[in-house]
Design a protein around this motif. Structure first.
Motif, PDB file in Angstrom:
ATOM      1  N   GLU A 169       2.326   4.440  -6.450  1.00 41.94           N
ATOM      2  CA  GLU A 169       1.490   3.521  -7.223  1.00 41.94           C
ATOM      3  C   GLU A 169       1.311   3.226  -8.396  1.00 41.94           C
ATOM      4  N   ARG A 209       4.288   1.452  -9.682  1.00 45.30           N
ATOM      5  CA  ARG A 209       4.506   0.144  -9.265  1.00 45.30           C
ATOM      6  C   ARG A 209       3.726  -0.649 -10.439  1.00 45.30           C
ATOM      7  N   ASP A 210       2.437   0.043 -10.610  1.00 47.98           N
ATOM      8  CA  ASP A 210       1.384  -0.660 -11.711  1.00 47.98           C
ATOM      9  C   ASP A 210       1.925  -0.831 -13.024  1.00 47.98           C
ATOM     10  N   GLU A 225       0.907  -1.148   0.068  1.00 52.54           N
ATOM     11  CA  GLU A 225      -0.075   0.016  -0.057  1.00 52.54           C
ATOM     12  C   GLU A 225       0.917   1.209  -0.147  1.00 52.54           C
ATOM     13  N   PHE A 226       0.988   2.035  -1.064  1.00 49.08           N
ATOM     14  CA  PHE A 226       1.853   3.107  -1.136  1.00 49.08           C
ATOM     15  C   PHE A 226       1.313   4.430  -0.593  1.00 49.08           C
ATOM     16  N   GLU A 260       0.503   8.613  -4.560  1.00 51.80           N
ATOM     17  CA  GLU A 260      -0.069   7.886  -5.662  1.00 51.80           C
ATOM     18  C   GLU A 260       0.916   7.708  -7.021  1.00 51.80           C
TER      19      GLU A 260
END
Length: 312
Positions: free
Chosen positions: A167, A170-171, A160-161, A164
């Motif tokens: 995130e 990462r995605d 859980e970053f 944003e």
């Protein structure tokens, strides 16, 4: 008085005499002349990233000339084996800005490899009589290609970053882990690249920008989830792409933060995602990557996702 001129069997004309006298004939071509011609030649034939790499090599060449030869340009006929040795020594002792150590051996060899391509062009066009690379051998050090293990990939996916942008980075990385698609090709994917394969599942159909070779990859569930996640995201609504667009430099910079937060000790780069796809997501499950990943592979890999998510 005119200097002695060797016309080498050419038809002597007033224009030729003038060109030789003014140093405008082919035997008077310089390194700058070659770089200018080569830049025009590749302008519309090579990928932007490749062109950028040539520009970086050209910068090192002129820095080398200024520092080591005390000049801004040289005649192509001055290129010899010693020039290559001196340029190599300059590169491997060069400390790039904001880097903690000198340029690596393999990076130096890449720059010399690009110089070789330009010099070969000059040789083929008969701008030089001898190829200075005829006795030269590029030597690359073998390195183990790093990839994420199943546990590392699972930790990355479930973390859980608090920010944003991390995130999103990462995605993008995870999407490449489950598709094997490179950064530049991920950035230009749209809904038009998704079609139904002969197995009835969703596939990505595109071409590699670098080589123009076709890409046919099944959309595994983790990658499909990410496409759904960003379907109505403001960033993708503006660009029309499947996923948020970010520069390669920022992407790899933020991946360093991602690695620290997730406890990954490896040098996390976007290219590592392709190795993770080839090793952890496919080969580790007994699937040769050259099979093209049939529908059987999709069914085989879906349990992998659920197993990772459960922490087993």
């Amino acid at each position: 008085m005119l200097p002695r001129i060797n016309f080498e069997g050419k038809k002597v004309t007033g224009k030729l005499i003038k060109a030789v006298y003014l140093g405008e004939d082919e035997n008077s071509k310089t390194l700058q002349n070659l770089i200018d011609y080569h830049s025009r030649k590749i302008e519309k034939t090579l990928a932007p990233g490749t062109i950028k790499n040539f520009k970086i090599t050209e910068g090192y060449l002129f820095n080398f000339l200024n520092k080591e030869r005390k000049t801004s340009d040289i005649y192509l006929r001055e290129l010899d084996y010693k020039f290559l040795c001196d340029f190599e020594n300059y590169l491997i002792s060069y400390y790039p800005k904001d880097h903690p150590k000198a340029m690596s051996h393999n990076t130096a060899m890449k720059h010399i490899q690009r110089l070789r391509k330009m010099v070969t062009l000059a040789y083929n066009m008969e701008w030089i009589d001898k190829d200075p690379f005829r006795r030269w051998k590029n030597t690359f050090e073998k390195r183990e290609r790093e990839f994420l293990s199943a546990n590392e990939l699972s930790n990355l996916e479930t973390y859980e970053f608090p920010i944003e942008r991390l995130e999103r980075v990462r995605d993008l990385f995870v999407f490449s882990c489950y598709t094997g698609i490179s950064y530049v090709d991920v950035m230009k994917l749209t809904l038009n690249n998704i079609s139904t394969g002969i197995d009835g599942n969703n596939w990505i159909f595109t071409k590699r920008q670098k080589t123009k070779t076709p890409i046919k990859v099944p959309l595994l569930e983790p990658a499909l989830e990410l496409i759904r996640k960003y379907g109505n995201h403001p960033m993708t609504m503006i660009t029309g792409t499947l996923l948020p667009v970010i520069t390669n430099e920022k992407l790899n910079l933020y991946l360093k933060e991602v690695a620290i937060l997730c406890g990954i000790k490896k040098n996390l780069t976007f290219h590592m995602a392709r190795h993770t796809f080839a090793t952890t997501v496919t080969l580790s499950n007994g699937v040769p990557i050259e099979t093209g990943l049939s529908s059987w592979v999709i069914q085989k890999l879906r349990p992998l996702k659920s197993t990772q998510g459960s922490g087993k």
